[in-house]
Motif scaffolding. Sequence first.
Motif, PDB file in Angstrom:
ATOM      1  N   THR A 128     -62.601  44.691 -72.070  1.00 30.31           N
ATOM      2  CA  THR A 128     -61.193  44.471 -71.982  1.00 30.31           C
ATOM      3  C   THR A 128     -61.020  43.112 -71.338  1.00 30.31           C
ATOM      4  OG1 THR A 128     -60.515  46.678 -71.879  1.00 30.31           O
ATOM      5  CG2 THR A 128     -58.984  44.838 -71.099  1.00 30.31           C
ATOM      6  N   ARG A 184     -54.371  41.929 -71.420  1.00 32.86           N
ATOM      7  CA  ARG A 184     -53.443  42.954 -71.520  1.00 32.86           C
ATOM      8  C   ARG A 184     -52.138  42.423 -71.856  1.00 32.86           C
ATOM      9  NH1 ARG A 184     -54.694  46.297 -65.809  1.00 32.86           N
ATOM     10  NH2 ARG A 184     -56.438  47.553 -66.944  1.00 32.86           N
ATOM     11  N   ASP A 211     -54.354  47.245 -73.551  1.00 29.51           N
ATOM     12  CA  ASP A 211     -55.456  46.606 -73.369  1.00 29.51           C
ATOM     13  C   ASP A 211     -56.024  45.915 -74.494  1.00 29.51           C
ATOM     14  OD1 ASP A 211     -55.041  47.303 -70.653  1.00 29.51           O
ATOM     15  OD2 ASP A 211     -56.807  48.987 -70.740  1.00 29.51           O
ATOM     16  N   PRO A 260     -56.874  41.880 -66.771  1.00 31.18           N
ATOM     17  CA  PRO A 260     -56.973  43.232 -66.752  1.00 31.18           C
ATOM     18  C   PRO A 260     -56.972  43.415 -65.097  1.00 31.18           C
ATOM     19  CG  PRO A 260     -58.719  42.230 -67.992  1.00 31.18           C
ATOM     20  CD  PRO A 260     -57.847  41.154 -67.485  1.00 31.18           C
TER      21      PRO A 260
END
Length: 277
Positions: free
Chosen positions: A131, A134, A238, A277
Amino acid sequence: MTTRSVRRTRRIRRTLRAPLPAAAALLALSACSSSSGSDTGPGSAGSSSSSKVSGQVTVFAAASLKESFTALGETFEKQHPGTEVTFNFAGSDTLAASITSGAPADVFASASPRTMATVTDAGATAGAPTTFVRNQLEIATLPGNPDRISSLEDLTGPGLKIVLCDTSVPCGAATRQALAAAGLELTPVSYEQDVKAALTKVELKEADAAVVYRTDVRAAGDKVTGVDFPESAEAVNDYPIALLEEAPNARAAKAFNDMVKSAEGRRVLTGAGFRTP
């Protein structure tokens, strides 16, 4: 010459000859070391071939990444002369389906873990996804917000033409979560296959508002006006990125992937409105 003198002469000759094989071995070893060093030293052909990144890199990326990834692609090409970054921007589900059907690509950046799972479950990624950013929803209205929309509930007002992302794509799935958190139902005039298509409807004044990502509102500039709403906190997406197992240019793919996750990548992405993240 006496027998004793002959024996002494032979001993001297043997003593002189003994070091010669060892010396030869040392010379050979030195030559090999010199040759090896020339292959791997700075500026050598061996060194440059092992570290050089070149050729085309094909990146499949969620539509909401278009502006930031395009900027990163240009920077990547400048940092690695001889490379070319080619993008395919679309809805994450569409991209995932293309990859699992065999479309050639090096990197996949999705707008949700769910769509990335489609690719990982098919064994099409090289290693676990990461990830890297976001994203959060926002309402895009006509410039100046003439309908005075201030909440999700306002989108249910009579006469308003609202556009949403299809629920099969991450933007639509997040919108559905936000509406559920607000206890609302909303019937749009159309469902669009990616977030850019939904935003375009408002930019062209074919719709009064759309629920899109905050990053897309920022990218649109004065073509739309953005409206925050509290339920968006219940539907944060995400964004995972992964190298693909059948990448045609794995070395360049890794270099691009590393750049996205670097300080430079974070600067560009957060500047576009993404969250770390």
